[in-house]
Design a protein around this motif. Sequence first.
Motif, PDB file in Angstrom:
ATOM      1  N   SER A   1       0.833  -1.210   0.000  1.00 37.90           N
ATOM      2  CA  SER A   1       0.000   0.000   0.000  1.00 37.90           C
ATOM      3  C   SER A   1       0.865   1.256   0.000  1.00 37.90           C
ATOM      4  O   SER A   1       0.592   2.216  -0.743  1.00 37.90           O
ATOM      5  CB  SER A   1      -0.930   0.001   1.216  1.00 37.90           C
ATOM      6  OG  SER A   1      -0.176  -0.062   2.429  1.00 37.90           O
ATOM      7  N   HIS A   2       1.933   1.272   0.810  1.00 42.23           N
ATOM      8  CA  HIS A   2       2.829   2.433   0.839  1.00 42.23           C
ATOM      9  C   HIS A   2       3.568   2.576  -0.482  1.00 42.23           C
ATOM     10  O   HIS A   2       3.753   3.693  -0.987  1.00 42.23           O
ATOM     11  CB  HIS A   2       3.828   2.299   1.986  1.00 42.23           C
ATOM     12  CG  HIS A   2       3.235   2.541   3.342  1.00 42.23           C
ATOM     13  ND1 HIS A   2       2.537   3.676   3.650  1.00 42.23           N
ATOM     14  CD2 HIS A   2       3.247   1.780   4.471  1.00 42.23           C
ATOM     15  CE1 HIS A   2       2.140   3.620   4.915  1.00 42.23           C
ATOM     16  NE2 HIS A   2       2.553   2.481   5.425  1.00 42.23           N
ATOM     17  N   LEU A   3       4.009   1.453  -1.052  1.00 44.60           N
ATOM     18  CA  LEU A   3       4.748   1.500  -2.312  1.00 44.60           C
ATOM     19  C   LEU A   3       3.868   2.056  -3.430  1.00 44.60           C
ATOM     20  O   LEU A   3       4.313   2.901  -4.221  1.00 44.60           O
ATOM     21  CB  LEU A   3       5.250   0.100  -2.675  1.00 44.60           C
ATOM     22  CG  LEU A   3       6.018  -0.024  -4.002  1.00 44.60           C
ATOM     23  CD1 LEU A   3       7.213   0.918  -4.030  1.00 44.60           C
ATOM     24  CD2 LEU A   3       6.466  -1.465  -4.239  1.00 44.60           C
ATOM     25  N   ARG A   4       2.623   1.599  -3.504  1.00 41.95           N
ATOM     26  CA  ARG A   4       1.713   2.116  -4.531  1.00 41.95           C
ATOM     27  C   ARG A   4       1.479   3.623  -4.355  1.00 41.95           C
ATOM     28  O   ARG A   4       1.442   4.373  -5.336  1.00 41.95           O
ATOM     29  CB  ARG A   4       0.378   1.358  -4.472  1.00 41.95           C
ATOM     30  CG  ARG A   4       0.437  -0.072  -4.971  1.00 41.95           C
ATOM     31  CD  ARG A   4      -0.967  -0.642  -5.115  1.00 41.95           C
ATOM     32  NE  ARG A   4      -0.949  -1.996  -5.616  1.00 41.95           N
ATOM     33  CZ  ARG A   4      -0.995  -3.083  -4.848  1.00 41.95           C
ATOM     34  NH1 ARG A   4      -1.062  -2.942  -3.532  1.00 41.95           N
ATOM     35  NH2 ARG A   4      -0.994  -4.284  -5.382  1.00 41.95           N
ATOM     36  N   GLU A   5       1.320   4.045  -3.115  1.00 44.33           N
ATOM     37  CA  GLU A   5       1.100   5.468  -2.847  1.00 44.33           C
ATOM     38  C   GLU A   5       2.309   6.294  -3.270  1.00 44.33           C
ATOM     39  O   GLU A   5       2.162   7.369  -3.877  1.00 44.33           O
ATOM     40  CB  GLU A   5       0.824   5.670  -1.356  1.00 44.33           C
ATOM     41  CG  GLU A   5       0.574   7.111  -0.965  1.00 44.33           C
ATOM     42  CD  GLU A   5       0.419   7.291   0.539  1.00 44.33           C
ATOM     43  OE1 GLU A   5       0.508   8.441   0.997  1.00 44.33           O
ATOM     44  OE2 GLU A   5       0.207   6.282   1.234  1.00 44.33           O
TER      45      GLU A   5
END
Length: 447
Positions: free
Chosen positions: A178-182
């Motif tokens: 989720s952090h990587l996509r953001e």
Amino acid sequence: MTEAQNSLDISTKLERIAKLAKEKRGVSLLTLAHHIDVDWLREAFRRTRKDGAPGIDGQSAAAYAERLEANLQSLLDRAKSGQYRAPPVRRVHIPKGDGTETRPIGIPTFEDKVLQRAVAMVIGEVYEQEFHDFSYGFRPGRSQHQALDAVQSAAWRMAGGWIVEVDIRKFFDTVEHSHLREILRRRIGDGVLLRLIGKWLNAGVLEGLALSYPDEGTPQGGVISPLLANIYLHDVLDEWFVRDVKPALAGQAELFRFADDAVALFASKRDAERFLAILPKRFGKFGLTLHPDKTRMVPFLRPDRVDNDEDRPGTFNFLGFTHYWGRSRKPTPKGRPVSRRWIAMRKTAKDRFSRTLRRLYEWCRRHRHDPLETQHLMLVKKLRGHYEYYGVTGNFPALAKVHHVAERIWQKALARRSQRRLTWSMMQRILERFPLPRPRIVHRYGT
């Protein structure tokens, strides 16, 4: 179109992407996937290693190349239309460190590697405009030795200071999707590229006969994995250090990072202590954990700047080397004494030294019945590879010891393949015919 013409055309496209990324800093770029065509995939195929192990489909690079144009056209159509399915990654485990732990390595299919390379070429050019100069890992034209030289130069320029070693526990396995996509969406807004990256993040992992779908970690073994890891740590550590940490410091500070290995040098002890205290909180916000024993602060003042025993310089490890203060032996003009100034020096770290000898022993034991010519050829490759990396100024004694022990290891292995005793004088005659390469300094710097 010839291979040289295709490479030149791709270089022109890469320059256009770089120019666009520079002009639109801080903007999410929406149109990038149109650069990927059959010529782009052909260049990605050329840049992809052909000697890797096959993935779950068993297809080799040679087999894929037999119908290259048709395969690339099919791959392009599926990638652009959304019909491409990221195949599960075959996972194997290799020894890590002292051999008591293992490191998981993923093996994608060859076609998947080609597509990952193609996507990495696009977004890599975008982020090359974002990455800081102190980031050296898996970037074109940068290497471990450049990072090591930068550490040495900063230590000399600042007369040392306090080192904070940063060790992330199982980084590649714990990156939160989720952090990587953001983070990616801030610069990459192209739906085709984001969809492909999402498919690789969600691709299953085949370990033996068990298929699992982890919800964290990067696709290890894949071409895209080092780039995604760099992007993640660029946001988590690099940008934060430049934007928030350095302006709040009382003294000078420098950060050096190669992939997930990082060290920071602080002129002020208080600054180093504050950085070390807040570091776990920063990494915790992004799902990362620091190793409690290996993440530490080390006094590294130049010895002539130390006022008390508490701040006596210690040593620290970075990229396989132990860094310490030593006396220079730089040649001086005739009639003048040899320079004896203090300089930050490097030698092979103990764990890397032991690992090298252990692997030499294991290889010689397993292959002791091979012909001498075959054994000699491989041992020459192994030792030359060791010298290529660890052959730095000041590290000759460690190289010489590896050479000496390698000869003894080979003798011991050969002695076990028959009942006849192999004395050292007999081994010397073998070494006269099959000499092992002598140690040499490959990377020199002024001392």
